[in-house]
Scaffold this motif. Structure first.
Motif, PDB file in Angstrom:
ATOM      1  N   UNK A 110       0.811  -1.218   0.000  1.00  0.00           N
ATOM      2  CA  UNK A 110       0.000   0.000   0.000  1.00  0.00           C
ATOM      3  C   UNK A 110       0.840   1.262   0.000  1.00  0.00           C
ATOM      4  N   UNK A 111       2.094   1.153  -0.374  1.00  0.00           N
ATOM      5  CA  UNK A 111       2.980   2.314  -0.523  1.00  0.00           C
ATOM      6  C   UNK A 111       2.363   3.317  -1.487  1.00  0.00           C
ATOM      7  N   UNK A 112       2.458   4.607  -1.140  1.00  0.00           N
ATOM      8  CA  UNK A 112       1.992   5.672  -2.019  1.00  0.00           C
ATOM      9  C   UNK A 112       3.166   6.571  -2.384  1.00  0.00           C
ATOM     10  N   UNK A 113       3.098   7.152  -3.566  1.00  0.00           N
ATOM     11  CA  UNK A 113       4.198   7.991  -4.052  1.00  0.00           C
ATOM     12  C   UNK A 113       4.404   9.194  -3.139  1.00  0.00           C
ATOM     13  N   UNK A 114       5.614   9.402  -2.629  1.00  0.00           N
ATOM     14  CA  UNK A 114       5.866  10.546  -1.745  1.00  0.00           C
ATOM     15  C   UNK A 114       5.920  11.854  -2.536  1.00  0.00           C
ATOM     16  N   UNK A 115       5.598  12.947  -1.864  1.00  0.00           N
ATOM     17  CA  UNK A 115       5.655  14.256  -2.512  1.00  0.00           C
ATOM     18  C   UNK A 115       7.085  14.649  -2.838  1.00  0.00           C
ATOM     19  N   UNK A 116       8.012  14.257  -1.962  1.00  0.00           N
ATOM     20  CA  UNK A 116       9.411  14.655  -2.163  1.00  0.00           C
ATOM     21  C   UNK A 116      10.337  13.635  -1.523  1.00  0.00           C
ATOM     22  N   UNK A 117      11.582  13.649  -1.961  1.00  0.00           N
ATOM     23  CA  UNK A 117      12.651  12.863  -1.366  1.00  0.00           C
ATOM     24  C   UNK A 117      13.604  13.817  -0.649  1.00  0.00           C
ATOM     25  N   UNK A 118      14.549  13.306   0.137  1.00  0.00           N
ATOM     26  CA  UNK A 118      15.496  14.204   0.805  1.00  0.00           C
ATOM     27  C   UNK A 118      16.167  15.133  -0.209  1.00  0.00           C
ATOM     28  N   UNK A 119      16.359  16.397   0.144  1.00  0.00           N
ATOM     29  CA  UNK A 119      16.931  17.354  -0.814  1.00  0.00           C
ATOM     30  C   UNK A 119      18.351  17.013  -1.252  1.00  0.00           C
ATOM     31  N   UNK A 120      19.047  16.198  -0.472  1.00  0.00           N
ATOM     32  CA  UNK A 120      20.416  15.827  -0.823  1.00  0.00           C
ATOM     33  C   UNK A 120      20.491  14.518  -1.616  1.00  0.00           C
ATOM     34  N   UNK A 121      19.353  14.022  -2.109  1.00  0.00           N
ATOM     35  CA  UNK A 121      19.329  12.747  -2.833  1.00  0.00           C
ATOM     36  C   UNK A 121      20.177  12.816  -4.100  1.00  0.00           C
ATOM     37  N   UNK A 122      21.124  11.863  -4.212  1.00  0.00           N
ATOM     38  CA  UNK A 122      21.983  11.771  -5.396  1.00  0.00           C
ATOM     39  C   UNK A 122      21.639  10.563  -6.261  1.00  0.00           C
ATOM     40  N   UNK A 123      21.007   9.567  -5.668  1.00  0.00           N
ATOM     41  CA  UNK A 123      20.644   8.360  -6.410  1.00  0.00           C
ATOM     42  C   UNK A 123      19.460   7.706  -5.727  1.00  0.00           C
ATOM     43  N   UNK A 124      18.643   7.000  -6.523  1.00  0.00           N
ATOM     44  CA  UNK A 124      17.528   6.217  -5.990  1.00  0.00           C
ATOM     45  C   UNK A 124      17.611   4.818  -6.583  1.00  0.00           C
ATOM     46  N   UNK A 125      17.483   3.803  -5.719  1.00  0.00           N
ATOM     47  CA  UNK A 125      17.573   2.408  -6.129  1.00  0.00           C
ATOM     48  C   UNK A 125      16.213   1.747  -6.001  1.00  0.00           C
ATOM     49  N   UNK A 126      15.827   0.967  -7.027  1.00  0.00           N
ATOM     50  CA  UNK A 126      14.523   0.304  -7.073  1.00  0.00           C
ATOM     51  C   UNK A 126      14.704  -1.184  -7.352  1.00  0.00           C
ATOM     52  N   UNK A 127      13.635  -1.977  -7.044  1.00  0.00           N
ATOM     53  CA  UNK A 127      13.682  -3.366  -7.462  1.00  0.00           C
ATOM     54  C   UNK A 127      12.788  -4.317  -6.695  1.00  0.00           C
ATOM     55  N   UNK A 128      12.830  -5.572  -7.139  1.00  0.00           N
ATOM     56  CA  UNK A 128      12.225  -6.756  -6.526  1.00  0.00           C
ATOM     57  C   UNK A 128      10.701  -6.668  -6.464  1.00  0.00           C
ATOM     58  N   UNK A 129      10.117  -7.203  -5.376  1.00  0.00           N
ATOM     59  CA  UNK A 129       8.656  -7.355  -5.279  1.00  0.00           C
ATOM     60  C   UNK A 129       7.923  -6.028  -5.395  1.00  0.00           C
ATOM     61  N   UNK A 130       8.551  -4.954  -4.964  1.00  0.00           N
ATOM     62  CA  UNK A 130       7.874  -3.663  -4.924  1.00  0.00           C
ATOM     63  C   UNK A 130       7.443  -3.192  -6.304  1.00  0.00           C
ATOM     64  N   UNK A 131       8.102  -3.676  -7.370  1.00  0.00           N
ATOM     65  CA  UNK A 131       7.731  -3.285  -8.721  1.00  0.00           C
ATOM     66  C   UNK A 131       6.787  -4.288  -9.387  1.00  0.00           C
ATOM     67  N   UNK A 132       6.276  -5.233  -8.600  1.00  0.00           N
ATOM     68  CA  UNK A 132       5.358  -6.246  -9.109  1.00  0.00           C
ATOM     69  C   UNK A 132       3.972  -6.108  -8.487  1.00  0.00           C
ATOM     70  N   UNK A 133       3.930  -5.920  -7.184  1.00  0.00           N
ATOM     71  CA  UNK A 133       2.680  -6.008  -6.435  1.00  0.00           C
ATOM     72  C   UNK A 133       1.948  -4.665  -6.393  1.00  0.00           C
ATOM     73  N   UNK A 134       0.785  -4.635  -7.007  1.00  0.00           N
ATOM     74  CA  UNK A 134      -0.042  -3.429  -7.003  1.00  0.00           C
ATOM     75  C   UNK A 134      -0.850  -3.343  -5.707  1.00  0.00           C
ATOM     76  N   UNK A 135      -1.252  -2.125  -5.303  1.00  0.00           N
ATOM     77  CA  UNK A 135      -1.098  -0.862  -6.027  1.00  0.00           C
ATOM     78  C   UNK A 135       0.245  -0.174  -5.824  1.00  0.00           C
ATOM     79  N   UNK A 136       1.074  -0.699  -4.908  1.00  0.00           N
ATOM     80  CA  UNK A 136       2.350  -0.050  -4.637  1.00  0.00           C
ATOM     81  C   UNK A 136       3.275   0.003  -5.837  1.00  0.00           C
TER      82      UNK A 136
END
Length: 303
Positions: free
Chosen positions: A107-133
């Motif tokens: 049930x993860x929802x898209x955040x409005x913002x990430x930390x202002x010092x973000x240099x990279x974001x890593x994604x993967x695994x089950x989180x990109x399969x299971x909806x609605x997250x």
């Protein structure tokens, strides 16, 4: 700051042979393991996910805090924590059965913002399969890429969670224009189809393929390939090994100020060889102990 976005769950790891062996709960989930490993290596790291208020959820966050990972961007919910029951074969390789219905991380929802010092974001695994997250993580990937942020993807295929293989493969192809660094295992590559050259043409600046005990290979935009052998180790299990590779790659690139497509493209053979050896050594340490227990920086020494 490196942000890791994705699920946190509990691995139930068998403590003996047979279907009815006792199960030991262990902190896990591909993105969770990557964040934990980054924290242990000393990279400023934040975790972006959704976890339960239950005891497992609290333990997951506590594990990240102990590694120095910022958990202030983790969403919380009353739903239970996802469970993954591991089956480990005679070579230490793990397969999983998942209990995911109605769990918090879906049930993860898209955040409005990430930390202002973000240099990279890593994604993967089950989180990109299971909806609605999954849709929320996908939108976050596209948004961060459009903002010029370095994006890393490890699909870490779990076939038991993918009801329509062709639809997932098409979705994977749609992610590639938003990906800077693609890392996947040989098994994942075979299942997905395609080649590193085809994937590079679609967007990433580099593709790293892990080959288990045989090592790692990177394919780069200029047509080059660089490989290193695996580090010899007595394997207890391989849980978290690929996630440790993710963390080691990002940690090394951050140390070299190479978290951009241009910097990644500019890396030469000596840099890639050094980075891949570091990642292979880190993964070997993880394989030498039960569950996903990535190394701390002092265990790896100079690299």
């Amino acid at each position: 700051m490196i942000v890791v976005a994705g699920e946190a769950l509990i691995d139930l790891v068998p403590q003996g042979a047979g279907a009815l062996a006792a199960l030991r709960p262990a902190l896990g989930g591909g993105p969770y393991n990557t964040a934990l490993a980054l924290g242990r290596l000393g990279s400023p790291t934040a975790f972006c996910s959704r976890t339960s208020y239950d005891a497992f959820g609290e333990a997951l966050l506590d594990g990240l805090r102990k590694a120095g990972v910022d958990v202030s961007h983790v969403q919380r919910g009353p739903e239970p924590t996802t469970l993954a029951v591991a089956t480990v074969d005679g070579h230490g390789s793990a397969a999983y059965s998942f209990y995911v219905e109605g769990t918090a991380d879906r049930l993860f929802t898209e955040p409005d913002r990430l930390p202002p010092t973000t240099r990279a974001v890593s994604f993967g695994t089950c989180s990109l399969v299971l909806e609605p997250g999954a849709g929320a993580y996908e939108r976050l990937m596209r948004r961060t890429a459009e903002q010029g942020v370095f994006t890393a993807l490890d699909p870490n295929i779990r076939t038991g969670l993918i009801p329509d293989a062709d639809a997932y493969r098409a979705r994977f192809a749609g992610w590639l224009p938003s990906v800077t660094l693609l890392k996947l295992s040989e098994e994942d590559a075979r299942w997905l189809g395609g080649t590193p050259r085809e994937w590079l043409a679609a967007g990433p600046s580099a593709v790293v393929i892990t080959r288990g005990g045989d090592g790692l290979t990177v394919h780069t935009r200029d047509g080059a390939e660089h490989s290193v052998p695996g580090e010899p180790v007595d394997v207890v299990d391989t849980i978290g090994a690929g996630d440790t590779v993710n963390a080691a790659l990002l940690h090394g690139l951050a140390a070299w100020d190479a978290l951009s497509p241009e910097a990644l493209t500019a890396l030469g053979p000596e840099h890639w060889t050094r980075l891949l050896r570091f990642a292979a050594r880190a993964a070997a340490i993880t394989c030498s102990r039960a569950g996903a227990e990535p190394p701390y920086a002092p265990e790896l020494g100079e690299w």
